[in-house]
Design a protein around this motif. Sequence first.
Motif, PDB file in Angstrom:
ATOM      1  N   LEU A  73      -6.434   3.707  -8.722  1.00 40.02           N
ATOM      2  CA  LEU A  73      -6.526   3.325  -7.075  1.00 40.02           C
ATOM      3  C   LEU A  73      -7.652   2.329  -6.722  1.00 40.02           C
ATOM      4  O   LEU A  73      -7.425   1.610  -6.121  1.00 40.02           O
ATOM      5  CB  LEU A  73      -7.019   4.893  -6.467  1.00 40.02           C
ATOM      6  N   ILE A  74      -8.694   2.524  -7.601  1.00 38.87           N
ATOM      7  CA  ILE A  74      -9.868   1.708  -7.259  1.00 38.87           C
ATOM      8  C   ILE A  74      -9.448   0.461  -7.396  1.00 38.87           C
ATOM      9  O   ILE A  74      -9.615  -0.693  -6.307  1.00 38.87           O
ATOM     10  CB  ILE A  74     -10.959   1.810  -7.941  1.00 38.87           C
TER      11      ILE A  74
ATOM     12  N   ALA B 227      -9.571  16.935  -7.838  1.00 38.64           N
ATOM     13  CA  ALA B 227      -8.527  17.052  -8.901  1.00 38.64           C
ATOM     14  C   ALA B 227      -9.663  16.749 -10.144  1.00 38.64           C
ATOM     15  O   ALA B 227      -9.573  17.645 -10.838  1.00 38.64           O
ATOM     16  CB  ALA B 227      -7.144  16.505  -9.076  1.00 38.64           C
ATOM     17  N   VAL B 228     -10.147  15.751 -10.266  1.00 39.49           N
ATOM     18  CA  VAL B 228     -10.892  15.112 -11.237  1.00 39.49           C
ATOM     19  C   VAL B 228     -12.030  16.180 -11.616  1.00 39.49           C
ATOM     20  O   VAL B 228     -12.460  16.654 -12.485  1.00 39.49           O
ATOM     21  CB  VAL B 228     -11.642  13.966 -11.321  1.00 39.49           C
TER      22      VAL B 228
ATOM     23  N   THR C 190      -6.612  -0.965  -4.899  1.00 40.94           N
ATOM     24  CA  THR C 190      -7.070  -0.992  -3.363  1.00 40.94           C
ATOM     25  C   THR C 190      -7.818  -2.275  -3.371  1.00 40.94           C
ATOM     26  O   THR C 190      -7.897  -2.822  -2.341  1.00 40.94           O
ATOM     27  CB  THR C 190      -7.825   0.077  -2.960  1.00 40.94           C
TER      28      THR C 190
ATOM     29  N   GLY D 128      -4.980  16.327 -15.990  1.00 41.38           N
ATOM     30  CA  GLY D 128      -5.585  16.058 -17.294  1.00 41.38           C
ATOM     31  C   GLY D 128      -6.185  14.522 -17.085  1.00 41.38           C
ATOM     32  O   GLY D 128      -6.754  14.065 -16.158  1.00 41.38           O
TER      33      GLY D 128
ATOM     34  N   LEU E 133      -5.516  12.124 -14.355  1.00 39.16           N
ATOM     35  CA  LEU E 133      -6.430  11.973 -13.102  1.00 39.16           C
ATOM     36  C   LEU E 133      -7.334  10.804 -13.074  1.00 39.16           C
ATOM     37  O   LEU E 133      -7.349  10.105 -11.911  1.00 39.16           O
ATOM     38  CB  LEU E 133      -7.190  13.402 -13.041  1.00 39.16           C
ATOM     39  N   ILE E 134      -8.034  10.741 -14.117  1.00 40.84           N
ATOM     40  CA  ILE E 134      -9.181   9.468 -14.237  1.00 40.84           C
ATOM     41  C   ILE E 134      -8.419   8.253 -14.325  1.00 40.84           C
ATOM     42  O   ILE E 134      -8.871   7.348 -13.709  1.00 40.84           O
ATOM     43  CB  ILE E 134     -10.202   9.943 -15.321  1.00 40.84           C
TER      44      ILE E 134
ATOM     45  N   GLN F 244     -11.137  19.210 -12.972  1.00 39.54           N
ATOM     46  CA  GLN F 244     -10.808  19.381 -14.467  1.00 39.54           C
ATOM     47  C   GLN F 244     -11.871  19.083 -15.290  1.00 39.54           C
ATOM     48  O   GLN F 244     -12.026  19.740 -16.465  1.00 39.54           O
ATOM     49  CB  GLN F 244      -9.942  18.102 -14.771  1.00 39.54           C
ATOM     50  N   TYR F 245     -12.933  18.280 -15.031  1.00 38.37           N
ATOM     51  CA  TYR F 245     -13.856  18.131 -15.901  1.00 38.37           C
ATOM     52  C   TYR F 245     -15.366  18.640 -15.478  1.00 38.37           C
ATOM     53  O   TYR F 245     -16.155  18.518 -16.136  1.00 38.37           O
ATOM     54  CB  TYR F 245     -14.270  16.386 -15.825  1.00 38.37           C
TER      55      TYR F 245
ATOM     56  N   LEU G 100     -16.104   5.229  -4.500  1.00 33.03           N
ATOM     57  CA  LEU G 100     -15.082   5.300  -3.127  1.00 33.03           C
ATOM     58  C   LEU G 100     -15.818   4.923  -1.922  1.00 33.03           C
ATOM     59  O   LEU G 100     -15.271   4.082  -1.017  1.00 33.03           O
ATOM     60  CB  LEU G 100     -14.776   6.680  -2.881  1.00 33.03           C
TER      61      LEU G 100
ATOM     62  N   TYR H  74      -0.098   5.996  -7.092  1.00 34.76           N
ATOM     63  CA  TYR H  74      -1.380   6.526  -7.590  1.00 34.76           C
ATOM     64  C   TYR H  74      -1.177   8.075  -7.707  1.00 34.76           C
ATOM     65  O   TYR H  74      -1.226   8.665  -8.866  1.00 34.76           O
ATOM     66  CB  TYR H  74      -2.532   6.500  -6.607  1.00 34.76           C
TER      67      TYR H  74
ATOM     68  N   LEU I 254       0.062   3.661  -2.813  1.00 40.29           N
ATOM     69  CA  LEU I 254      -0.189   4.914  -2.696  1.00 40.29           C
ATOM     70  C   LEU I 254       0.517   6.266  -3.292  1.00 40.29           C
ATOM     71  O   LEU I 254      -0.043   7.003  -4.018  1.00 40.29           O
ATOM     72  CB  LEU I 254      -0.573   5.279  -1.181  1.00 40.29           C
TER      73      LEU I 254
ATOM     74  N   LEU J 259      -7.752  13.101  -5.485  1.00 40.84           N
ATOM     75  CA  LEU J 259      -7.719  12.707  -6.688  1.00 40.84           C
ATOM     76  C   LEU J 259      -9.120  12.963  -7.302  1.00 40.84           C
ATOM     77  O   LEU J 259      -9.268  13.593  -8.275  1.00 40.84           O
ATOM     78  CB  LEU J 259      -7.435  11.268  -7.163  1.00 40.84           C
ATOM     79  N   THR J 260     -10.159  12.791  -6.370  1.00 42.15           N
ATOM     80  CA  THR J 260     -11.559  13.300  -7.029  1.00 42.15           C
ATOM     81  C   THR J 260     -11.872  14.590  -7.140  1.00 42.15           C
ATOM     82  O   THR J 260     -12.505  15.062  -8.138  1.00 42.15           O
ATOM     83  CB  THR J 260     -12.640  12.564  -5.777  1.00 42.15           C
TER      84      THR J 260
ATOM     85  N   ALA K 165      -5.376   6.535   4.740  1.00 45.85           N
ATOM     86  CA  ALA K 165      -4.441   7.223   3.857  1.00 45.85           C
ATOM     87  C   ALA K 165      -4.951   7.010   2.552  1.00 45.85           C
ATOM     88  O   ALA K 165      -4.947   8.011   1.404  1.00 45.85           O
ATOM     89  CB  ALA K 165      -3.134   6.536   3.954  1.00 45.85           C
ATOM     90  N   THR K 166      -5.469   5.673   2.162  1.00 42.89           N
ATOM     91  CA  THR K 166      -5.832   5.619   0.665  1.00 42.89           C
ATOM     92  C   THR K 166      -7.092   6.434   0.367  1.00 42.89           C
ATOM     93  O   THR K 166      -7.244   7.056  -0.688  1.00 42.89           O
ATOM     94  CB  THR K 166      -6.351   4.003   0.469  1.00 42.89           C
TER      95      THR K 166
ATOM     96  N   PHE L 250      -7.129   7.393 -10.846  1.00 46.43           N
ATOM     97  CA  PHE L 250      -8.533   7.203  -9.954  1.00 46.43           C
ATOM     98  C   PHE L 250      -8.951   5.480 -10.408  1.00 46.43           C
ATOM     99  O   PHE L 250      -9.030   5.049  -9.224  1.00 46.43           O
ATOM    100  CB  PHE L 250      -9.571   8.053 -10.290  1.00 46.43           C
TER     101      PHE L 250
ATOM    102  N   GLU M 160       0.752  -0.994  -0.072  1.00 46.34           N
ATOM    103  CA  GLU M 160      -0.087   0.249   0.142  1.00 46.34           C
ATOM    104  C   GLU M 160       0.918   1.322   0.200  1.00 46.34           C
ATOM    105  O   GLU M 160       0.408   2.060  -0.602  1.00 46.34           O
ATOM    106  CB  GLU M 160      -0.744   0.013   1.054  1.00 46.34           C
TER     107      GLU M 160
ATOM    108  N   LEU N  38     -17.908   8.860  -8.989  1.00 49.47           N
ATOM    109  CA  LEU N  38     -16.887   8.696  -8.315  1.00 49.47           C
ATOM    110  C   LEU N  38     -16.858   8.145  -6.812  1.00 49.47           C
ATOM    111  O   LEU N  38     -16.298   7.490  -6.335  1.00 49.47           O
ATOM    112  CB  LEU N  38     -15.962   9.518  -8.782  1.00 49.47           C
TER     113      LEU N  38
ATOM    114  N   VAL O 278      -5.776   9.892  -0.367  1.00 53.98           N
ATOM    115  CA  VAL O 278      -5.293  10.122  -1.723  1.00 53.98           C
ATOM    116  C   VAL O 278      -6.518  10.169  -2.817  1.00 53.98           C
ATOM    117  O   VAL O 278      -6.783  11.052  -3.475  1.00 53.98           O
ATOM    118  CB  VAL O 278      -4.518   9.034  -2.024  1.00 53.98           C
ATOM    119  N   SER O 279      -7.735   9.171  -2.454  1.00 55.15           N
ATOM    120  CA  SER O 279      -8.630   8.962  -3.555  1.00 55.15           C
ATOM    121  C   SER O 279      -9.298  10.282  -3.395  1.00 55.15           C
ATOM    122  O   SER O 279      -9.894  10.791  -4.588  1.00 55.15           O
ATOM    123  CB  SER O 279      -9.401   7.654  -3.111  1.00 55.15           C
TER     124      SER O 279
END
Lengths: 485, 129
Positions: A164-165, B110-111, A168, A154, A157-158, B114-115, B42, A146, A143, B107-108, B99-100, A161, A139, B38, B103-104
């Motif tokens: 990561l999914i 940031a996504v 994990t 850009g 990122l996806i 972006q979108y 999670l 990721y 981590l 990332l979400t 921690a996971t 993600f 992990e 998303l 991070v996730s």
Amino acid sequence: MIPHLPALIFLLPFAAAISMPLVSLVRVTWCRGLTLGVLVSMAVLSFVLCHQVVEYGPFHYPLAGWPPPLGIEWVADGLNGLLLPILASLACIGVWYASPTVVDGKGRVYYYTLVLLLVSGLTGILLAGDLFNIFVFLEVSALSSYALVGLAGGRALISAFRYLILGTLGASFYLLGVGHFYAVTGTLNMADLAERLPSILESKVVITGLIFMLIGLGIKMALVPLHGWLPDAYVYAPQSVSPLLAALVTKVALYAVVRLLYWVVSEQVIGQELPLLLLSSWLGAVATVVGAFLALSQQDLRRMFAYAGISHIGLIVMGVCVDNPTGFAGGIFYLINDAIMQAALFAIAGMVMYSHGICEIADLSRIRGHMPWTLTALIVIAVSMIGIPPSGGFFGKWYIILGALEASNYLVVAAVVGATLLTLGYFVKIFERIFGEREPIRGGVQAEGPLPMRVSIGVLAGSTLLLGILSDSVIRLILDHALPR
Amino acid sequence: MNAAALETFAIWLQRPNFLTFIVVFLWGLYIMIAHHNLIKKLIGMYLVQTSVIFFFITVSAKTGATVPILVDSDLVRPELYVNPLPHVLMLTAIVVGVATLGVSLALTIAVYRQYGSLDEEVILKQSRE
């Protein structure tokens, strides 16, 4: 004998990663020097460790001085003693390669911190002597990878993600398997497990746990039905990151599988209860052929290399699982080779993109005459990927086939040959594009890319050839010291 | 329903914790696969992680036992004490899970910046264009 060597090898990158934000407060430009210095000294220490293991045999390091039943131990033996120097040197080359592309202030701190965390996580997986530690370090490394993939922003990122999914999920499956083992044996230490498991062979819990762990690690190492996260993550990751990830992450997960299959679950367990090694070698055969087919159909250079990596993971799995020393040595030798080749392939793709902005195979004809050095390196790596004699790739495949013939596992032989032909196919596709045009296209500049990139690509290409020339002694080293018990 | 199946059913029912684990694990897995949002993915991921933690705790749970501190050291009776190791391992696993999740979530965010969306379909459509 230096008593604290394993801990030192792990703590160097870890402490540097923790202190990196502080260092950047003093001067941002020091980050690169600190990272490189730490990685070089780590590589030197790992070579010392490797030498000591070869000289004095494996040694057990109880963390904080608590011996195994109560404490955690790290084990350095022939297998990880051999892989640690490779890990450290590849990380070193990868970071140096990337230094021209990592320039902006804040991203630079993140990059170096995360790379060091990644390296320390992978070191932890290599050295760990019990199953739960492998989970924790999986992990730690996952981590940071990721986050490294996501650094590009850009589309990365996806992909990060999704990585990561799935990552994990893999870790959860692995932990579930560890829970099964703990429930029936009451220990997590690999040596203790190897003693206690044979007496409870008939237990379904052991088999179920083993399968859960293999599914989890299969996701981490991108074995074919579970490879969905890899191509996107490696293609959209920053150029500075993908050589490192491609070379190290999946290979270290594969190392964990090897540890699990041969050191924890002893041979009689998997032999009697279910033909696990045979099944895994078939899975590897499917993986290598499917991966190579997928690589053949790609238009994007880096995506093709990502699928090539997936295909070669299958090759290593086959070698390791044919269940005799020849195949095992071939598989481990190919693992080392593949780490170097993957790093080189992604480094070359990154450099082509950095200096000419090309990522489609269709545009590759523009680099002919402009990047002679890179093209030479690409040809050398292609020779090794396909498996033509003077290169390391040839000897890896040779020993895998020899092992498969010894075990009369003809499916593996057929799959190795088929994958070789398909590898030839996709490299022909690349070279046909580069050298096929009659007239070189005018315009464009003679640009090879910055010095660190050129040198590191040269070093990587050279070392695959060197591995081929020294293959005899490396194989001997594996056979003498890295075989399971 | 024949007797063997009934017996199996009875055995299953005697282990409600393991049944709960299976339900929560598969439920989480289903959410991760089926939902496009998303954040919901999670949530599914966290359910899977939590169910594994629950599995460990179930294995090590013991009724009528106490913390493993020896009061008088002349006699050790294992049935009086809870094995602390799985609980400690799960503390580590919880930390890893947090921690996971951190991070996730980063990332979400940031996504989303972006979108402008958290729906995977919309994001994939946008990134293809």
